[in-house]
Scaffold this active site. Structure first.
Site, short mmCIF file in Angstrom:
data_model
loop_
_atom_site.label_atom_id
_atom_site.label_comp_id
_atom_site.label_asym_id
_atom_site.label_seq_id
_atom_site.Cartn_x
_atom_site.Cartn_y
_atom_site.Cartn_z
N LEU A 31 0.84 -1.14 0.30
CA LEU A 31 0.02 -0.06 0.29
C LEU A 31 0.88 1.18 -0.03
CD1 LEU A 31 -3.34 -1.32 2.49
CD2 LEU A 31 -2.25 -0.87 -0.20
N GLY A 34 -1.68 6.92 -2.33
CA GLY A 34 -2.66 6.61 -3.78
C GLY A 34 -3.82 5.51 -2.81
N HIS A 35 -3.29 3.89 -2.61
CA HIS A 35 -4.67 3.54 -1.96
C HIS A 35 -5.34 4.31 -1.11
CE1 HIS A 35 -1.46 -0.10 -3.77
NE2 HIS A 35 -2.40 -0.29 -3.82
N GLN A 59 -4.61 -12.45 -12.65
CA GLN A 59 -4.15 -11.00 -13.76
C GLN A 59 -3.29 -11.15 -14.00
OE1 GLN A 59 -5.93 -8.66 -10.61
NE2 GLN A 59 -4.80 -6.82 -11.11
N GLN A 146 -8.07 6.24 -10.49
CA GLN A 146 -7.87 6.55 -11.90
C GLN A 146 -6.49 6.54 -12.69
OE1 GLN A 146 -8.28 10.78 -12.35
NE2 GLN A 146 -6.88 10.93 -13.86
N ASP A 148 -5.06 3.90 -12.84
CA ASP A 148 -5.74 2.54 -13.77
C ASP A 148 -7.43 2.47 -14.43
OD1 ASP A 148 -3.92 0.11 -13.03
OD2 ASP A 148 -4.87 0.78 -10.94
N GLN A 151 -9.15 -0.48 -16.35
CA GLN A 151 -9.76 -1.02 -15.34
C GLN A 151 -10.88 -0.40 -14.38
OE1 GLN A 151 -7.29 -3.05 -12.28
NE2 GLN A 151 -7.92 -1.46 -10.97
N VAL A 174 -2.57 9.65 -7.29
CA VAL A 174 -2.24 10.61 -6.24
C VAL A 174 -0.47 10.48 -6.92
CG1 VAL A 174 -0.67 10.19 -4.16
CG2 VAL A 174 -3.52 9.56 -4.64
N ARG A 185 4.46 -0.63 -8.11
CA ARG A 185 5.83 -0.92 -8.87
C ARG A 185 7.06 -0.11 -9.44
NH1 ARG A 185 1.37 -3.52 -11.73
NH2 ARG A 185 1.93 -5.94 -12.09
O1 PAF Z 1 -6.15 -2.40 -9.23
C1 PAF Z 1 -5.54 -4.02 -8.06
O2 PAF Z 1 -4.92 -3.28 -7.50
C2 PAF Z 1 -5.70 -4.85 -8.70
O3 PAF Z 1 -6.04 -4.73 -10.11
C3 PAF Z 1 -7.59 -5.37 -8.05
C4 PAF Z 1 -8.73 -3.83 -8.52
C5 PAF Z 1 -7.27 -5.10 -6.22
C6 PAF Z 1 -8.44 -6.44 -7.66
O4 PAF Z 1 -7.18 -7.46 -8.05
#
Ligand code: PAF
Length: 283
Positions: A31, A34-35, A59, A146, A148, A151, A174, A185
């Site tokens: 984390l 941003g999270h 994924q 945003q 992602d 996604q 962020v 990453r």
């Molecule tokens: O954005 C992420 O961290 C992942 O793609 C998610 C939404 C938790 C799904 O595994």
């Protein structure tokens, strides 16, 4: 903060929410701020805050970074406790994908462009796990970043198509002080790669400046971004795309209020994405 590692624990704990509205932040851990911006908004808008940490194998493609994806559960738990999270769901693979596992979600048409071009199974894995987590947690609101953007679009579409009773809230990117979008990453980057990576947000700033000056032609914006990204040979461009928000299709010129300008680059072995949103992703 209650920590549940099993679905049965989650099912025992969630009714304790009573009449409180449930807000949910799904994550893969490692984390960062941003999270935490998602968790804080979730805390503001809901009575019960649920976060999940699950590094979702579905994924990651066979050549991707599943094994080396950063993991620091102790630090994550401390950060979430500090944010007054009520419940943390940390399942293992067997809990989410009991064998034999055979059911996946494809959000057709939105998952093949942009990141989908080089990550063909990625969004199928994301949609599948997010649907499973939403079914398990049953939140009124779920929070995504945003950064992602593809996604977020895919999840938004899935929620509409499958009539899921949840509001999808998409929070702004962020950034570090130097402009680099926060990402788990980023930890992989060497100092020279990190320096080179700054060209990614810089290229989007160039795009924003062109749009502000009334230059909307996609070709011109892409060329200007490419010139910026090419300034450091450590950076390899994967794509620069200018797409309509609704359907993620390439467009010849930006459409005010309905455009995503997105790019992906590689710095060494690290893949980075960033974007500029001219419109709204929440629903
Ligand atoms: O954005 C992420 O961290 C992942 O793609 C998610 C939404 C938790 C799904 O595994």
């Amino acid at each position: 903060m209650k920590i549940c590692r099993s679905i049965s624990c989650l099912q025992k704990e969630l009714p304790a929410a009573g009449k409180r509205e449930i807000g949910f932040v799904p994550t893969m851990g490692a984390l960062h701020q941003g999270h935490l911006s998602l968790v804080r908004r979730c805390r503001e808008e809901n009575g019960l805050v649920v976060v999940s940490i699950f590094v979702n194998p579905a994924q990651f493609g066979p050549t991707e970074d599943l094994q080396r994806y950063p993991r620091d559960p102790e630090k994550d738990i401390a950060m979430l406790e500090n944010e007054n999270v009520d419940l943390l769901f940390m399942p293992d693979n067997g809990e989410i994908y009991p064998q034999p596992y055979r059911t996946y979600v494809n959000v057709e048409g939105l998952d093949s462009g942009l990141c989908g071009r080089t990550r063909p199974v990625h969004f199928r894995g994301v949609a599948t796990v997010v649907l499973k987590l939403l079914n398990l947690v049953r939140p009124q609101r779920a929070y995504f970043g945003q950064k992602d953007a593809q996604q977020a679009m895919i999840i938004r579409q899935m929620v509409r198509d499958l009539n899921l009773p949840v509001r999808i809230r998409v929070m702004p990117i962020v950034r570090d002080g130097d402009g680099l979008a926060l990402s788990s990453r980023n930890a992989y980057l060497s100092p020279p790669e990190r320096q080179a990576a700054l060209l990614l947000p810089n290229s989007l700033q160039k795009a924003a400046a062109l749009v502000r000056c009334g230059v909307g032609e996609s070709r011109i914006i892409r060329e200007s971004m490419q010139i910026e990204l090419d300034r450091d040979p450590l950076l390899v461009t994967e794509y620069i795309s200018i797409v309509r928000l609704d359907d993620l299709q390439d467009i010849p010129a930006v459409e005010p209020g309905n455009t995503l300008i997105a790019a992906a680059v590689r710095a060494g072995r690290t893949r980075l994405i960033d974007n500029l949103l001219l419109g709204d992703l929440s629903c």
